[in-house]
Scaffold this active site. Structure first.
Site, PDB file in Angstrom:
ATOM      1  N   ASP A  51       0.780  -1.585  -0.301  1.00 18.99           N
ATOM      2  CA  ASP A  51      -0.028  -0.153  -0.369  1.00 18.99           C
ATOM      3  C   ASP A  51       0.987   1.191  -0.150  1.00 18.99           C
ATOM      4  O   ASP A  51       1.166   1.603   0.706  1.00 18.99           O
ATOM      5  CB  ASP A  51      -0.924   0.481   1.505  1.00 18.99           C
ATOM      6  N   TYR A  56       3.151  10.254   0.076  1.00 17.50           N
ATOM      7  CA  TYR A  56       3.761   9.742   0.298  1.00 17.50           C
ATOM      8  C   TYR A  56       5.580   9.669   0.640  1.00 17.50           C
ATOM      9  O   TYR A  56       6.399   9.541  -0.847  1.00 17.50           O
ATOM     10  CB  TYR A  56       4.444   8.083   0.742  1.00 17.50           C
ATOM     11  N   HIS A 115      -7.250   9.463  -2.447  1.00 13.57           N
ATOM     12  CA  HIS A 115      -6.633   9.153  -0.468  1.00 13.57           C
ATOM     13  C   HIS A 115      -7.962   9.582   0.766  1.00 13.57           C
ATOM     14  O   HIS A 115      -7.670   9.154   1.595  1.00 13.57           O
ATOM     15  CB  HIS A 115      -5.190  10.179  -0.522  1.00 13.57           C
ATOM     16  N   SER A 144     -10.674   6.002   1.160  1.00 15.47           N
ATOM     17  CA  SER A 144     -10.016   6.178   2.317  1.00 15.47           C
ATOM     18  C   SER A 144     -10.996   7.457   2.486  1.00 15.47           C
ATOM     19  O   SER A 144     -11.327   8.604   2.413  1.00 15.47           O
ATOM     20  CB  SER A 144      -8.853   6.840   1.736  1.00 15.47           C
TER      21      SER A 144
HETATM   22  N1  NAP Z   1      -5.382   5.993   3.833  1.00 19.28           N
HETATM   23  C1  NAP Z   1      -4.706   6.825   5.006  1.00 19.28           C
HETATM   24  O1  NAP Z   1      -5.028   7.343   5.203  1.00 19.28           O
HETATM   25  C2  NAP Z   1      -3.976   6.579   5.919  1.00 19.28           C
HETATM   26  C3  NAP Z   1      -2.966   7.227   6.911  1.00 19.28           C
HETATM   27  C4  NAP Z   1      -2.165   6.356   7.162  1.00 19.28           C
HETATM   28  C5  NAP Z   1      -1.638   5.351   7.023  1.00 19.28           C
HETATM   29  N2  NAP Z   1      -2.011   4.337   5.896  1.00 19.28           N
HETATM   30  C6  NAP Z   1      -1.552   3.451   5.471  1.00 19.28           C
HETATM   31  O2  NAP Z   1      -1.498   2.022   6.355  1.00 19.28           O
HETATM   32  C7  NAP Z   1       0.055   2.103   6.511  1.00 19.28           C
HETATM   33  C8  NAP Z   1       0.022   0.912   8.563  1.00 19.28           C
HETATM   34  O3  NAP Z   1      -0.071   2.286   8.819  1.00 19.28           O
HETATM   35  P1  NAP Z   1       1.223   3.417  10.025  1.00 19.28           P
HETATM   36  O4  NAP Z   1       1.982   3.234   8.987  1.00 19.28           O
HETATM   37  O5  NAP Z   1       0.816   4.312  10.082  1.00 19.28           O
HETATM   38  O6  NAP Z   1       0.902   2.538  10.852  1.00 19.28           O
HETATM   39  P2  NAP Z   1       1.225   1.201  12.008  1.00 19.28           P
HETATM   40  O7  NAP Z   1       1.527  -0.093  11.020  1.00 19.28           O
HETATM   41  O8  NAP Z   1       0.165   1.033  12.951  1.00 19.28           O
HETATM   42  O9  NAP Z   1       2.848   1.489  12.832  1.00 19.28           O
HETATM   43  C9  NAP Z   1       4.384   1.502  12.535  1.00 19.28           C
HETATM   44  C10 NAP Z   1       5.076   1.781  12.828  1.00 19.28           C
HETATM   45  O10 NAP Z   1       5.439  -0.128  13.232  1.00 19.28           O
HETATM   46  C11 NAP Z   1       6.253   0.587  13.542  1.00 19.28           C
HETATM   47  N3  NAP Z   1       6.067  -1.197  13.450  1.00 19.28           N
HETATM   48  C12 NAP Z   1       5.669  -2.039  12.565  1.00 19.28           C
HETATM   49  N4  NAP Z   1       5.995  -3.534  13.016  1.00 19.28           N
HETATM   50  C13 NAP Z   1       7.066  -3.445  14.436  1.00 19.28           C
HETATM   51  C14 NAP Z   1       7.801  -4.589  14.671  1.00 19.28           C
HETATM   52  N5  NAP Z   1       7.131  -5.602  15.055  1.00 19.28           N
HETATM   53  N6  NAP Z   1       7.911  -4.196  16.200  1.00 19.28           N
HETATM   54  C15 NAP Z   1       8.377  -2.599  16.552  1.00 19.28           C
HETATM   55  N7  NAP Z   1       7.029  -1.456  16.156  1.00 19.28           N
HETATM   56  C16 NAP Z   1       7.227  -2.058  14.320  1.00 19.28           C
HETATM   57  C17 NAP Z   1       6.934   1.152  12.087  1.00 19.28           C
HETATM   58  O11 NAP Z   1       8.482   0.804  12.460  1.00 19.28           O
HETATM   59  P3  NAP Z   1       9.871  -0.166  11.901  1.00 19.28           P
HETATM   60  O12 NAP Z   1       9.951   1.195  10.855  1.00 19.28           O
HETATM   61  O13 NAP Z   1      10.927   1.012  13.421  1.00 19.28           O
HETATM   62  O14 NAP Z   1       9.621  -1.084  11.649  1.00 19.28           O
HETATM   63  C18 NAP Z   1       6.714   1.664  12.693  1.00 19.28           C
HETATM   64  O15 NAP Z   1       7.069   3.150  13.352  1.00 19.28           O
HETATM   65  C19 NAP Z   1       0.763   3.073   6.774  1.00 19.28           C
HETATM   66  O16 NAP Z   1       2.048   2.785   6.163  1.00 19.28           O
HETATM   67  C20 NAP Z   1       0.342   3.617   5.175  1.00 19.28           C
HETATM   68  O17 NAP Z   1       0.686   2.876   3.670  1.00 19.28           O
HETATM   69  C21 NAP Z   1      -3.078   4.702   4.963  1.00 19.28           C
END
Ligand code: NAP
Length: 286
Positions: A51, A56, A115, A144
Site C-alpha cells: 500500500d 508519501y 486518499h 479512503s
Molecule cells: N489512507 C490513509 O489516510 C492512511 C493513513 C495512515 C496510514 N495509511 C497506510 O497504512 C499503513 C500502516 O499505518 P502506519 O504506517 O501509520 O502505522 P502502523 O502500521 O500501525 O505502525 C507503523 C509503525 O510501527 C513500527 N513497527 C512495525 N512493526 C513493528 C514491530 N514488529 N515491532 C516494533 N515496531 C514495529 C514501525 O517502525 P519500524 O519501521 O521501525 O518497524 C512504524 O513506526 C501506512 O504505512 C500506510 O500505507 C493510510
C-alpha cells in the site's frame, strides 16, 4: 495462515488480507537499503500486497517500492496507491496515476484509492476512475477516510457502487468504525483496508501495549503484543491489515500474526479491555 488469505471484491476478483504499508518510508527513518530489504523480506515470505500513495514522501515511497519490486513477478503482486483529493478530477487524475505508475515501474495498479475527500465532486472522480479502469491502468478503485454518510453519498451516484474497498484507521484501541460503518460496508460488500493496524507501534495509544489482556494473549501465543493487535484485525472477515515497517525483522514478526487464531475467550478479553463503541463516534484519522 489460520485466516482466509483473501477477501473477494465486488467484481469476483480477490485481494490479499495482509499487506505492507509504506507511509514514512523513504523519509530517512531507516536507510533506503534497509527499507528495500524489509519490503523484499515480506515479498519473499509471501506478502504480495503493498500500500502506497503519491503523497508519501512526495512520491519517494512509490519510487522505493518500485526499486523493491523490480525483478519480482508483477502478476503475483497486488499494488495499491492513492491519489491526492486535489488531483482526483479530470484535470489531474490521469497525470497523477501515470506518475505513480512510472515511479512504481509498472503499467497498472491493482487498486487506486481516493486518499480522502476534497472539493472535486465524487461523480467526477468516479468517471476518472472508471475511465482509468477501462484503459487498463487500474483493475479496481476505492476510497479512503470515508465514513458512513460519505459511503451513502458515493453509492447514490451512478457507478459509485463500483467502489471496491474503503481504507480507514482501525485498530484495537480505535473501534469507532464498528458502530455503523462496518455493518454498512459488510451489507454492501466493501472490504475494509485497516490502516494504522499497530496503532503506530502503540504510539497512538500507549495503553494498548501495556494492557494485561494483550500481554497475556501474546504470551499464550508466543508472539509480541503488536502481533495481537494484528490478529484482532484479521479475526474480522473482510478486513485487510497493512502494517508498515522499514525493518525486515519486524515485517517477519508481524507476519506471524497470520498464524494467531484468537479463541472466543481471548477475543472476549480484548473486547472487555477495549470495548466496541456503543454510539456513533467521529471517524478517527491520521
Ligand atoms: N489512507 C490513509 O489516510 C492512511 C493513513 C495512515 C496510514 N495509511 C497506510 O497504512 C499503513 C500502516 O499505518 P502506519 O504506517 O501509520 O502505522 P502502523 O502500521 O500501525 O505502525 C507503523 C509503525 O510501527 C513500527 N513497527 C512495525 N512493526 C513493528 C514491530 N514488529 N515491532 C516494533 N515496531 C514495529 C514501525 O517502525 P519500524 O519501521 O521501525 O518497524 C512504524 O513506526 C501506512 O504505512 C500506510 O500505507 C493510510
Amino acid at each position: 495462515m489460520v485466516y482466509r488469505r483473501d477477501v473477494s471484491l465486488h467484481d469476483g476478483s480477490h485481494m490479499p488480507r495482509f499487506g505492507m504499508g509504506t507511509w514514512h518510508l523513504a523519509e530517512g527513518r531507516h536507510s533506503q537499503s534497509q527499507e528495500i530489504a524489509a519490503l523484499r523480506a515480506g515479498l519473499d515470505a509471501g506478502i504480495s500486497l503493498i500500500d502506497t500513495a503519491e503523497m508519501y514522501a512526495d512520491g519517494r515511497a512509490e519510487s522505493l517500492v518500485g526499486r523493491a519490486i523490480a525483478g519480482y513477478d508483477r502478476s503475483r503482486l497486488f499494488l495499491v496507491s492513492k491519489v491526492y483529493p486535489h488531483n482526483a478530477g479530470r484535470a489531474h487524475l490521469r497525470h497523477s496515476l501515470e506518475a505513480s505508475l512510472k515511479r512504481l515501474g509498472t503499467d497498472y495498479l491493482d487498486m487506486y484509492l481516493l486518499h480522502w475527500r476534497g472539493s472535486v465532486p465524487l461523480a467526477e472522480t468516479i468517471d476518472c476512475m472508471e475511465q482509468a479502469k477501462a484503459d487498463d491502468l487500474i483493475h479496481n478503485w476505492g476510497v479512503s477516510n470515508f465514513d458512513t454518510d460519505d459511503m451513502h453519498e458515493l453509492f447514490a451516484i451512478p457507478g459509485g457502487d463500483n467502489c471496491a474497498v474503503n481504507q480507514d484507521l482501525y485498530h484495537l484501541g480505535s473501534r469507532g468504525v464498528e458502530f455503523d460503518l462496518l455493518p454498512w460496508m459488510d451489507a454492501h460488500h466493501v472490504p475494509l483496508m485497516a490502516y494504522c493496524p499497530l496503532a503506530q507501534a502503540g504510539r497512538l495509544q500507549d495503553r494498548l501495549l501495556s494492557s494485561p489482556a494483550v500481554r497475556e494473549i501474546a504470551d499464550a501465543h508466543d508472539v509480541q503484543p503488536l502481533q495481537i493487535l494484528l490478529a484482532f484485525i484479521l479475526h474480522r472477515d473482510d478486513t485487510i491489515a497493512i502494517p508498515c515497517s522499514g525493518n525486515a525483522r519486524h515485517v517477519l514478526d508481524n507476519l506471524r500474526a497470520c498464524d494467531v487464531e484468537l479463541s472466543a475467550d481471548e477475543f472476549a478479553m480484548l473486547d472487555d479491555a477495549f470495548p466496541a463503541p456503543s454510539s456513533k463516534e467521529p471517524l478517527d484519522m491520521q
